[in-house]
Write a protein that holds these residues in place. Structure first.
Motif, PDB file in Angstrom:
ATOM      1  N   ASP A   1      43.414  25.120  35.809  1.00 33.52           N
ATOM      2  CA  ASP A   1      42.634  24.886  34.383  1.00 33.52           C
ATOM      3  C   ASP A   1      43.268  25.259  33.413  1.00 33.52           C
ATOM      4  OD1 ASP A   1      41.025  23.482  36.159  1.00 33.52           O
ATOM      5  OD2 ASP A   1      39.345  25.072  36.393  1.00 33.52           O
ATOM      6  N   VAL A   2      43.679  26.494  33.371  1.00 40.83           N
ATOM      7  CA  VAL A   2      44.001  26.925  32.062  1.00 40.83           C
ATOM      8  C   VAL A   2      45.404  26.451  31.599  1.00 40.83           C
ATOM      9  CG1 VAL A   2      45.101  29.216  31.000  1.00 40.83           C
ATOM     10  CG2 VAL A   2      43.125  29.400  32.591  1.00 40.83           C
TER      11      VAL A   2
ATOM     12  N   GLU B   1      44.933  23.048  30.277  1.00 41.35           N
ATOM     13  CA  GLU B   1      44.417  23.345  28.851  1.00 41.35           C
ATOM     14  C   GLU B   1      45.651  23.740  27.815  1.00 41.35           C
ATOM     15  OE1 GLU B   1      41.560  23.329  25.648  1.00 41.35           O
ATOM     16  OE2 GLU B   1      41.547  22.601  27.722  1.00 41.35           O
ATOM     17  N   GLU B   2      46.517  24.477  28.428  1.00 34.76           N
ATOM     18  CA  GLU B   2      47.848  24.708  27.443  1.00 34.76           C
ATOM     19  C   GLU B   2      48.631  23.815  27.400  1.00 34.76           C
ATOM     20  OE1 GLU B   2      48.301  29.621  28.875  1.00 34.76           O
ATOM     21  OE2 GLU B   2      49.442  28.131  29.737  1.00 34.76           O
TER      22      GLU B   2
ATOM     23  N   LYS C   1      47.596  20.620  26.708  1.00 38.40           N
ATOM     24  CA  LYS C   1      47.297  19.824  25.597  1.00 38.40           C
ATOM     25  C   LYS C   1      47.864  20.016  24.358  1.00 38.40           C
ATOM     26  CE  LYS C   1      42.863  19.244  28.134  1.00 38.40           C
ATOM     27  NZ  LYS C   1      41.422  19.513  28.127  1.00 38.40           N
TER      28      LYS C   1
ATOM     29  N   ARG D   1      43.699  21.767  21.787  1.00 35.90           N
ATOM     30  CA  ARG D   1      43.130  22.358  22.771  1.00 35.90           C
ATOM     31  C   ARG D   1      41.717  22.378  22.487  1.00 35.90           C
ATOM     32  NH1 ARG D   1      46.988  27.462  23.936  1.00 35.90           N
ATOM     33  NH2 ARG D   1      49.058  25.932  24.356  1.00 35.90           N
ATOM     34  N   ASN D   2      40.937  22.579  23.552  1.00 33.98           N
ATOM     35  CA  ASN D   2      39.330  22.569  23.438  1.00 33.98           C
ATOM     36  C   ASN D   2      39.051  23.923  23.073  1.00 33.98           C
ATOM     37  OD1 ASN D   2      36.608  22.550  23.605  1.00 33.98           O
ATOM     38  ND2 ASN D   2      36.590  22.215  25.558  1.00 33.98           N
TER      39      ASN D   2
ATOM     40  N   PHE E   1      36.803  26.174  25.320  1.00 32.14           N
ATOM     41  CA  PHE E   1      37.435  26.277  26.696  1.00 32.14           C
ATOM     42  C   PHE E   1      36.995  27.554  27.443  1.00 32.14           C
ATOM     43  CE2 PHE E   1      40.708  27.520  29.786  1.00 32.14           C
ATOM     44  CZ  PHE E   1      40.632  26.737  30.641  1.00 32.14           C
TER      45      PHE E   1
ATOM     46  N   ASP F   1      37.635  30.139  29.833  1.00 29.12           N
ATOM     47  CA  ASP F   1      38.718  30.790  31.001  1.00 29.12           C
ATOM     48  C   ASP F   1      38.217  31.522  32.184  1.00 29.12           C
ATOM     49  OD1 ASP F   1      40.883  32.131  32.079  1.00 29.12           O
ATOM     50  OD2 ASP F   1      41.553  33.095  30.413  1.00 29.12           O
TER      51      ASP F   1
END
Length: 310
Positions: free
Chosen positions: A109-110, A113-114, A116, A119-120, A123, A125
């Motif tokens: 998931d991390v 996200e990285e 993108k 980034r959200n 998010f 962690d």
């Protein structure tokens, strides 16, 4: 070490989110430990199962629970992942895969996200910063399931071994068992979080504290959901015919030391090792595999004379 010596170090107050997973066979007091740590009954008492169902193969139930705590005036979110059902089957290999898969999914998931472009900012962690592994107080040595679980997971998560229901052993039995457990951990090449320090970079107080905490491994844990009156005070304890075991008494068990490690002194260190070492190692492995797959597909495309995708 006294309670007054339990001081924050390594910037423990800077972290507001902490994630842990608690693993071990049924009946070792894991749920009671979680409730004691959180200061509230986040996990209800489980009903005694129907004996007729004991032989039925069970699946592990990975259950994240998040509570808000306040330590030294600082609010923090603590997520504890419970794993009821671990070790309850004859063949527990699927349990290892379930727990490993859960830990790696948080890394995925991390990583996603990285990757993108945008980034959200909200998010969450959810990477696991520490795994508390509860060992049965057998007085002998580690079981095969203990060794296998820790060997499979030691490259993915910080592991802190604990002895559940340590008040079932005498002080001498406990000391001898602690030594046997750590001897087994070293013999099988299992990497646990052993309170690392640097003689040259860390100050003398930090070195001394980490040496003392390392000497306590595995932590002897006693938990209690109830308070009883002792010498006119209400304290968390377990009452026995022969006396009282106080949960927060450093002379009775290591619970207070472990709580201090998790929520104050070594919280930041556990998070940094998770991000800088364990996650980076996983990330490199994952990207290398993806790169290798891409090269393999490209080679297949060339072998097909460029026609494979038309």
């Amino acid at each position: 070490m006294s309670m007054s010596d339990l001081r924050p170090r390594r910037g423990g107050k800077k972290a507001f989110q902490f994630n842990m997973i608690v693993v071990g066979s049924s009946g070792l007091g894991k749920s009671t430990f979680i409730n004691t740590l959180c200061g509230q009954p986040v996990i209800p008492r489980r009903a005694i199962e129907d004996p007729a169902q004991c032989a039925v193969e069970k699946t592990i139930a990975i259950t994240p629970l998040t509570v808000e705590l306040e330590e030294d005036g600082i609010k923090m979110q603590l997520t504890v992942v419970d794993t009821p059902g671990f070790g309850d089957n004859i063949d527990n290999s699927s349990n290892f895969n379930d727990i490993l898969g859960y830990i790696e999914r948080q890394y995925d998931d991390v990583l996603a996200e990285e990757s993108k472009i945008k980034r959200n900012p909200k998010f969450q962690d959810s990477r696991i910063h520490v795994l508390l592994y509860f060992v049965q107080p057998t007085g002998h040595s580690l079981r095969e399931i203990d060794i296998e679980l820790m060997k499979r997971l030691n490259t993915r998560v910080n592991i802190i071994p604990c002895i559940g229901k340590s008040d079932t052993m005498t002080p001498k039995e406990l000391a001898d068992f602690k030594k046997r457990v750590m001897d087994d951990i070293r013999f099988y090449g299992i990497n646990v979080y052993d309170f690392p320090y640097d003689d040259e970079e860390d100050d003398e107080e930090t070195v001394q504290e980490n040496m003392e905490l390392r000497s306590l491994l595995p932590f002897a844990i006693v938990g209690s959901d109830e308070e009883i009156q002792v010498n006119g005070r209400l304290i968390r304890a377990r009452q026995y015919p022969w006396g009282v075991v106080e949960v927060d008494n450093l002379k009775h068990c290591d619970y207070a030391r472990l709580r201090y490690v998790l929520l104050s002194s070594h919280l930041q260190d556990l998070k940094e090792i998770t991000h800088d070492v364990l996650y980076e190692q996983y990330r490199s492995e994952k990207l290398s595999k993806l790169e290798g797959l891409a090269e393999k597909l490209a080679a297949m495309h060339v072998q097909d004379g460029g026609q494979g995708y038309q």
